[in-house]
Design a protein around this motif. Structure first.
Motif, PDB file in Angstrom:
ATOM      1  N   LEU A 148      26.725  29.085  35.589  1.00 45.57           N
ATOM      2  CA  LEU A 148      26.182  30.116  34.694  1.00 45.57           C
ATOM      3  C   LEU A 148      27.285  31.075  34.298  1.00 45.57           C
ATOM      4  N   SER A 149      27.663  31.001  33.020  1.00 43.14           N
ATOM      5  CA  SER A 149      28.561  32.011  32.466  1.00 43.14           C
ATOM      6  C   SER A 149      27.685  33.075  31.817  1.00 43.14           C
ATOM      7  N   SER A 150      28.169  33.744  30.800  1.00 45.05           N
ATOM      8  CA  SER A 150      27.398  34.800  30.128  1.00 45.05           C
ATOM      9  C   SER A 150      28.075  35.137  28.814  1.00 45.05           C
ATOM     10  N   ILE A 151      27.295  35.655  27.890  1.00 43.83           N
ATOM     11  CA  ILE A 151      27.874  36.178  26.649  1.00 43.83           C
ATOM     12  C   ILE A 151      28.907  37.262  26.972  1.00 43.83           C
ATOM     13  N   ALA A 152      28.723  37.928  28.114  1.00 46.66           N
ATOM     14  CA  ALA A 152      29.655  38.985  28.524  1.00 46.66           C
ATOM     15  C   ALA A 152      31.069  38.453  28.704  1.00 46.66           C
ATOM     16  N   ALA A 153      31.201  37.164  29.020  1.00 53.10           N
ATOM     17  CA  ALA A 153      32.527  36.569  29.194  1.00 53.10           C
ATOM     18  C   ALA A 153      33.327  36.643  27.901  1.00 53.10           C
ATOM     19  N   ARG A 154      32.623  36.613  26.756  1.00 60.20           N
ATOM     20  CA  ARG A 154      33.291  36.615  25.446  1.00 60.20           C
ATOM     21  C   ARG A 154      33.396  38.015  24.864  1.00 60.20           C
ATOM     22  N   THR A 155      32.407  38.872  25.172  1.00 56.95           N
ATOM     23  CA  THR A 155      32.347  40.189  24.522  1.00 56.95           C
ATOM     24  C   THR A 155      32.875  41.318  25.402  1.00 56.95           C
ATOM     25  N   GLY A 156      33.027  41.047  26.704  1.00 60.39           N
ATOM     26  CA  GLY A 156      33.358  42.127  27.637  1.00 60.39           C
ATOM     27  C   GLY A 156      32.120  42.800  28.212  1.00 60.39           C
ATOM     28  N   GLY A 157      30.949  42.417  27.694  1.00 58.19           N
ATOM     29  CA  GLY A 157      29.691  42.916  28.263  1.00 58.19           C
ATOM     30  C   GLY A 157      29.314  44.300  27.765  1.00 58.19           C
ATOM     31  N   GLY A 158      28.128  44.749  28.200  1.00 59.68           N
ATOM     32  CA  GLY A 158      27.679  46.105  27.882  1.00 59.68           C
ATOM     33  C   GLY A 158      28.445  47.098  28.754  1.00 59.68           C
ATOM     34  N   GLY A 159      28.145  48.368  28.628  1.00 59.45           N
ATOM     35  CA  GLY A 159      28.904  49.373  29.357  1.00 59.45           C
ATOM     36  C   GLY A 159      28.897  49.165  30.858  1.00 59.45           C
ATOM     37  N   GLY A 160      30.045  49.336  31.474  1.00 58.56           N
ATOM     38  CA  GLY A 160      30.144  49.342  32.932  1.00 58.56           C
ATOM     39  C   GLY A 160      29.999  47.989  33.596  1.00 58.56           C
ATOM     40  N   SER A 161      30.283  46.920  32.849  1.00 61.60           N
ATOM     41  CA  SER A 161      30.116  45.589  33.470  1.00 61.60           C
ATOM     42  C   SER A 161      31.411  44.776  33.426  1.00 61.60           C
ATOM     43  N   SER A 162      32.537  45.464  33.573  1.00 60.52           N
ATOM     44  CA  SER A 162      33.830  44.767  33.443  1.00 60.52           C
ATOM     45  C   SER A 162      34.012  43.680  34.506  1.00 60.52           C
ATOM     46  N   LEU A 163      33.634  43.973  35.758  1.00 61.01           N
ATOM     47  CA  LEU A 163      33.832  42.965  36.816  1.00 61.01           C
ATOM     48  C   LEU A 163      32.915  41.769  36.602  1.00 61.01           C
ATOM     49  N   TYR A 164      31.674  42.072  36.201  1.00 64.64           N
ATOM     50  CA  TYR A 164      30.721  40.991  35.914  1.00 64.64           C
ATOM     51  C   TYR A 164      31.225  40.150  34.753  1.00 64.64           C
ATOM     52  N   ALA A 165      31.613  40.809  33.651  1.00 65.02           N
ATOM     53  CA  ALA A 165      32.104  40.075  32.480  1.00 65.02           C
ATOM     54  C   ALA A 165      33.319  39.230  32.856  1.00 65.02           C
ATOM     55  N   GLY A 166      34.228  39.835  33.632  1.00 63.59           N
ATOM     56  CA  GLY A 166      35.417  39.099  34.059  1.00 63.59           C
ATOM     57  C   GLY A 166      35.064  37.911  34.930  1.00 63.59           C
ATOM     58  N   SER A 167      34.060  38.084  35.794  1.00 63.44           N
ATOM     59  CA  SER A 167      33.667  36.975  36.673  1.00 63.44           C
ATOM     60  C   SER A 167      33.083  35.824  35.855  1.00 63.44           C
ATOM     61  N   LYS A 168      32.344  36.152  34.790  1.00 60.32           N
ATOM     62  CA  LYS A 168      31.729  35.095  33.977  1.00 60.32           C
ATOM     63  C   LYS A 168      32.787  34.380  33.130  1.00 60.32           C
ATOM     64  N   ALA A 169      33.860  35.117  32.746  1.00 63.49           N
ATOM     65  CA  ALA A 169      34.982  34.472  32.045  1.00 63.49           C
ATOM     66  C   ALA A 169      35.718  33.534  33.007  1.00 63.49           C
ATOM     67  N   PHE A 170      35.876  33.980  34.249  1.00 67.09           N
ATOM     68  CA  PHE A 170      36.466  33.110  35.280  1.00 67.09           C
ATOM     69  C   PHE A 170      35.653  31.821  35.391  1.00 67.09           C
ATOM     70  N   ILE A 171      34.325  31.984  35.449  1.00 72.21           N
ATOM     71  CA  ILE A 171      33.456  30.818  35.645  1.00 72.21           C
ATOM     72  C   ILE A 171      33.621  29.834  34.488  1.00 72.21           C
TER      73      ILE A 171
END
Ligand code: NDP
Length: 259
Positions: A148-171
């Motif tokens: 499971l990745s996320s749209i956040a992997a491409r957009t950087g996510g909504g506010g305050g989700s840098s680690l989550y977004a980065g983890s989904k880009a890793f995935i």
């Protein structure tokens, strides 16, 4: 999906981590409806996990319920071993358990929160993939992994989700690299990447006004439902339908991101 396309799913075994609620619960029920035997898994939601397992059994398919915190070392390996112990094999692993945990600007992010993301969103995916590949090879090759990745992997996510977004880009990137490594063993590795789907995680981490503003930006005009990834999971699990697909990220976001 008893006949025709997807018929090869009949009797195949899938472990869906984090399938006591949200996207994972819908995946577990949808894959069982397509004929798969399902290992349902929860961490703390025992009653919800039992409800999913019982719904699958009541609908005439096979299911077991497993428990464990995948952010603890050794747990994903145990979950795969328990799946194999019960069903005799595993055909597909869906690494769905994951969490945004909490929204925090980087400046206010503690080392502890960073470590929580490493354990849950990075290491559990890596460790589960490593264990699944070993098991698939033991079974003579073949098999599938869906992360499971996320749209956040491409957009950087909504506010305050840098680690989550980065983890989904890793995935997403890790999945592409792994797909190349294991293709010779006929193991396929892909990602499902949801946009904004209404689940307990979104309810907990995204305020209603944030979701309402997001909904206005979505070309299809609404937040998605938790079951709107089921078709992609069924398709990716089926060698008959997606046997030539590996190393891909399937974006399911109502058009919010068009690559
Ligand atoms: P939910 O929070 O609604 O459900 C998460 C599931 O994972 C639950 O079954 C939960 O189990 C389990 N889980 C959480 N943490 C752990 C842990 N440490 N160990 C074991 N199991 C755990 O999430 P969603 O359904 O919204 O999300 C599912 C996946 O989809 C996640 O990877 C998420 O990042 C991704 N995603 C979701 C999006 C969305 O809009 N909803 C968007 C993009 C990606 P229990 O309740 O028993 O603790």
């Amino acid at each position: 999906m008893a006949t025709g396309l997807g018929q090869d799913l009949q009797g195949k075994v899938v472990l869906v981590t984090g399938s006591s609620r949200g996207i994972g619960a819908e995946a577990a029920k949808g894959l069982a409806a397509a004929g798969m035997k399902v290992a349902v898994h929860y961490r703390s939601g025992k009653a919800e996990g039992e409800t999913v397992r019982d719904a699958i059994i009541a609908a005439g398919s096979e299911a077991i319920l497993l428990q464990g915190d995948v952010s603890e070392k050794g747990v994903v390996e145990r979950l795969i071993a328990e799946t194999v112990q019960h069903f005799g094999r595993i055909d597909v692993l869906i690494n769905n358990a994951g969490d945004l945990i909490e929204r925090r600007p980087v400046a206010d992010t503690s080392d502890d929160l960073f470590e929580q993301h490493i354990a849950l969103n990075f290491r559990s995916t890596f460790a589960a993939c490593r264990a699944a590949v070993a098991q698939f090879r033991k079974q003579g090759g073949g098999g599938g992994i869906i992360n499971l990745s996320s749209i956040a992997a491409r957009t950087g996510g909504g506010g305050g989700s840098s680690l989550y977004a980065g983890s989904k880009a890793f995935i997403a990137t890790f999945s592409r690299a792994l797909a190349k490594e294991v293709a010779a063993d006929r193991i396929r590795v892909n990602c499902v990447s949801p946009g904004v789907l209404s689940t307990p995680m979104q309810d907990r981490t995204s305020p209603p006004e944030m979701l309402a503003a997001l909904a206005k930006q979505i070309p299809l005009g609404r937040i998605g439902a938790a079951d709107e990834c089921v078709g992609a999971f069924q398709w990716l699990c089926s060698d008959a339908m997606s046997g030539y697909v590996t190393g891909q990220v399937i974006e399911i976001n109502g058009g919010l991101l068009m690559p």
